[in-house]
Design a protein around this motif. Structure first.
Motif, short mmCIF file in Angstrom:
data_model
loop_
_atom_site.label_atom_id
_atom_site.label_comp_id
_atom_site.label_asym_id
_atom_site.label_seq_id
_atom_site.Cartn_x
_atom_site.Cartn_y
_atom_site.Cartn_z
N ALA A 202 0.83 -1.20 0.00
CA ALA A 202 0.00 0.00 0.00
C ALA A 202 0.87 1.26 0.00
CB ALA A 202 -0.93 0.00 1.21
N ALA A 203 1.92 1.26 0.83
CA ALA A 203 2.82 2.41 0.90
C ALA A 203 3.55 2.62 -0.42
CB ALA A 203 3.81 2.22 2.04
N ALA A 204 3.97 1.52 -1.04
CA ALA A 204 4.70 1.63 -2.31
C ALA A 204 3.81 2.20 -3.41
CB ALA A 204 5.23 0.26 -2.71
N LEU A 205 2.57 1.73 -3.48
CA LEU A 205 1.66 2.22 -4.51
C LEU A 205 1.28 3.69 -4.29
CD1 LEU A 205 -0.77 -0.79 -5.10
CD2 LEU A 205 0.82 0.21 -6.74
N ALA A 206 0.98 4.04 -3.04
CA ALA A 206 0.63 5.43 -2.73
C ALA A 206 1.80 6.36 -3.03
CB ALA A 206 0.21 5.55 -1.27
N GLU B 32 4.15 5.88 -5.28
CA GLU B 32 4.31 5.99 -6.73
C GLU B 32 3.25 6.92 -7.32
OE1 GLU B 32 4.44 3.11 -10.70
OE2 GLU B 32 4.42 2.23 -8.69
N ILE B 33 2.03 6.83 -6.83
CA ILE B 33 0.93 7.67 -7.35
C ILE B 33 1.19 9.14 -7.09
CG2 ILE B 33 -1.51 8.26 -7.02
CD1 ILE B 33 -1.97 5.24 -6.45
N HIS B 34 1.71 9.46 -5.90
CA HIS B 34 1.82 10.87 -5.49
C HIS B 34 3.26 11.41 -5.52
CE1 HIS B 34 -2.38 11.21 -4.34
NE2 HIS B 34 -2.29 10.00 -3.80
N GLY B 35 4.21 10.57 -5.91
CA GLY B 35 5.58 11.05 -6.03
C GLY B 35 6.24 11.40 -4.71
N VAL B 36 5.96 10.64 -3.67
CA VAL B 36 6.60 10.86 -2.37
C VAL B 36 7.43 9.63 -2.00
CG1 VAL B 36 4.74 12.38 -1.60
CG2 VAL B 36 4.60 9.95 -1.10
N LYS B 37 8.19 9.75 -0.92
CA LYS B 37 9.07 8.66 -0.52
C LYS B 37 8.28 7.52 0.12
CE LYS B 37 13.16 11.56 0.15
NZ LYS B 37 14.19 12.03 1.12
N LYS B 38 8.57 6.31 -0.37
CA LYS B 38 7.86 5.13 0.14
C LYS B 38 8.12 4.92 1.62
CE LYS B 38 9.67 1.19 -0.86
NZ LYS B 38 10.13 0.02 -1.65
N ASN B 39 9.37 5.10 2.04
CA ASN B 39 9.72 4.86 3.45
C ASN B 39 8.99 5.83 4.38
OD1 ASN B 39 11.38 2.75 2.83
ND2 ASN B 39 13.28 3.96 2.86
N ALA B 40 8.80 7.07 3.91
CA ALA B 40 8.11 8.05 4.74
C ALA B 40 6.66 7.63 4.96
CB ALA B 40 8.17 9.42 4.08
N LEU B 41 5.99 7.15 3.90
CA LEU B 41 4.62 6.69 4.04
C LEU B 41 4.53 5.44 4.91
CD1 LEU B 41 3.09 7.15 0.46
CD2 LEU B 41 2.41 8.33 2.54
N TYR B 42 5.51 4.56 4.74
CA TYR B 42 5.52 3.32 5.52
C TYR B 42 5.68 3.62 7.01
CZ TYR B 42 6.86 -1.38 7.01
OH TYR B 42 6.92 -2.60 7.66
N LYS B 43 6.61 4.53 7.33
CA LYS B 43 6.83 4.89 8.74
C LYS B 43 5.59 5.59 9.32
CE LYS B 43 11.87 5.36 8.45
NZ LYS B 43 13.03 6.31 8.51
N TYR B 44 4.96 6.42 8.51
CA TYR B 44 3.74 7.10 8.97
C TYR B 44 2.67 6.06 9.30
CZ TYR B 44 -0.66 9.65 8.72
OH TYR B 44 -1.91 10.17 9.00
N ALA B 45 2.49 5.08 8.43
CA ALA B 45 1.47 4.06 8.67
C ALA B 45 1.76 3.23 9.91
CB ALA B 45 1.36 3.16 7.43
N LEU B 46 3.04 2.91 10.11
CA LEU B 46 3.42 2.17 11.32
C LEU B 46 3.10 2.98 12.57
CD1 LEU B 46 6.85 0.53 10.35
CD2 LEU B 46 4.65 -0.61 10.66
N ALA B 47 3.41 4.27 12.52
CA ALA B 47 3.14 5.12 13.67
C ALA B 47 1.64 5.19 13.95
CB ALA B 47 3.68 6.52 13.41
N GLN B 48 0.83 5.26 12.88
CA GLN B 48 -0.62 5.29 13.06
C GLN B 48 -1.13 4.00 13.68
OE1 GLN B 48 -0.96 8.72 12.66
NE2 GLN B 48 -2.98 8.13 11.95
N GLN B 49 -0.56 2.88 13.26
CA GLN B 49 -0.97 1.59 13.83
C GLN B 49 -0.60 1.50 15.29
OE1 GLN B 49 0.78 -1.48 11.39
NE2 GLN B 49 -0.81 -1.32 9.80
N GLY B 50 0.57 2.08 15.61
CA GLY B 50 1.01 2.08 17.02
C GLY B 50 0.08 2.88 17.90
N GLU B 51 -0.43 4.00 17.35
CA GLU B 51 -1.36 4.83 18.10
C GLU B 51 -2.69 4.12 18.31
OE1 GLU B 51 -1.70 8.53 16.11
OE2 GLU B 51 0.38 9.14 16.45
#
Length: 287
Positions: A262-266, A268-287
């Motif tokens: 999901a992070a990789a596709l998002a 690619e679609i929006h031209g942002v760093k995959k790792n940044a999205l992945y870390k954001y999602a992990l942090a959200q899951q932690g919350e």
């Protein structure tokens, strides 16, 4: 005489004529020539316009056209234009149609093939923007904010991440409430310029982070009197901030795909760093 120096009045023509927003010296010579030469002046308030015409020794027929009667009376004006009359449209102050009546009449004229001639002139929003010291290459004119706090806050939330400079008109009795809502929604550090009484005796232009601006206005009751324009700095994302669109896409994809995919596709679609999205999602899951 050169074409651009001529000021002839044409038959079957609607002239959009700006009038001063305070200083009568701001009226243009062309505006005076048109007002003196047309067959009829359609005015938002005939008494107010009558005083303006009296000051410049202009005698003219006046026709009331305001918010409450425009849709009904625009057809009558259109008929006069079709009969060959020339008409000037004026508001109480500034450029007609900018938060003032006239849209329905102009629309009817355009649809009927009647010539519409705009004259340049006074406009509080543009005058305030020119002196605000905020980016003016791209801006949004938003008129008046809603009268009630919920509507105001909803409007401000919708504009919270608008990168262009924002222009609002505001009234004396709602200024404090609007500034307080800006503090709540946009944050106390968003830079805002208050321009009041533009071109008039007590003209004031003051800019500060909106939290400080609110305090400054509260210090003196006179600072919230008169005609006011608020110029709001556009949104600036932090260098490491993720675009809201990318976060929404990520949230949708997470419901159907593994987190990494999901992070990789998002990304690619929006031209942002995959790792940044992945870390954001992990942090959200932690919350």
């Amino acid at each position: 005489m050169k074409q651009h120096d001529r000021a002839e009045i044409s038959a079957s023509t609607l002239y959009i004529v700006p009038t001063p927003i305070g200083n009568l010296g701001d009226i243009t010579q062309r505006a005076l020539t048109v007002l003196a030469g047309v067959d009829l002046i359609a005015a938002e308030d005939t008494r107010h316009t009558g005083l303006l015409l009296q000051h410049f020794a202009i005698t003219a027929r006046l026709f009331a056209l305001h918010d409450h009667n425009e849709q009904q009376r625009a057809e009558s004006l259109l008929a006069k234009l079709r009969d060959g009359q020339s008409i000037a449209l004026v508001s109480d102050a500034g450029t007609p149609l900018i938060n003032d009546p006239g849209y329905h009449l102009v629309r009817l004229c355009r649809e009927a093939g009647i010539r519409v001639v705009p004259l340049p002139g006074a406009c509080a929003a543009i005058a305030a923007l020119s002196a605000a010291g905020l980016p003016s290459d791209r801006f949004c004119y938003e008129g008046f904010l809603p009268a009630k706090s919920k509507g105001r806050c909803d409007t401000l939330r919708a504009l919270e991440q608008e990168p262009r400079t924002l222009i609002f008109y505001e009234s004396t009795h709602r200024l404090l409430d609007s500034l307080q809502d800006m503090v709540s929604v946009l944050g106390p550090e968003r830079y805002v310029v208050l321009a009041r009484e533009i071109t008039k005796t007590w003209e004031t232009i003051y800019g500060a982070p909106v939290g400080e601006l609110l305090a400054w206005v509260q210090e003196d009751e006179n600072r919230r009197k008169g005609e006011m324009v608020l110029i709001v700095e556009g949104y600036h994302a932090a260098d490491d901030a993720l675009p809201p669109e990318a976060l929404r896409t990520l949230a949708l994809l997470q419901g159907e795909l593994p987190l990494k995919k999901a992070a990789a596709l998002a990304a690619e679609i929006h031209g942002v760093k995959k790792n940044a999205l992945y870390k954001y999602a992990l942090a959200q899951q932690g919350e």
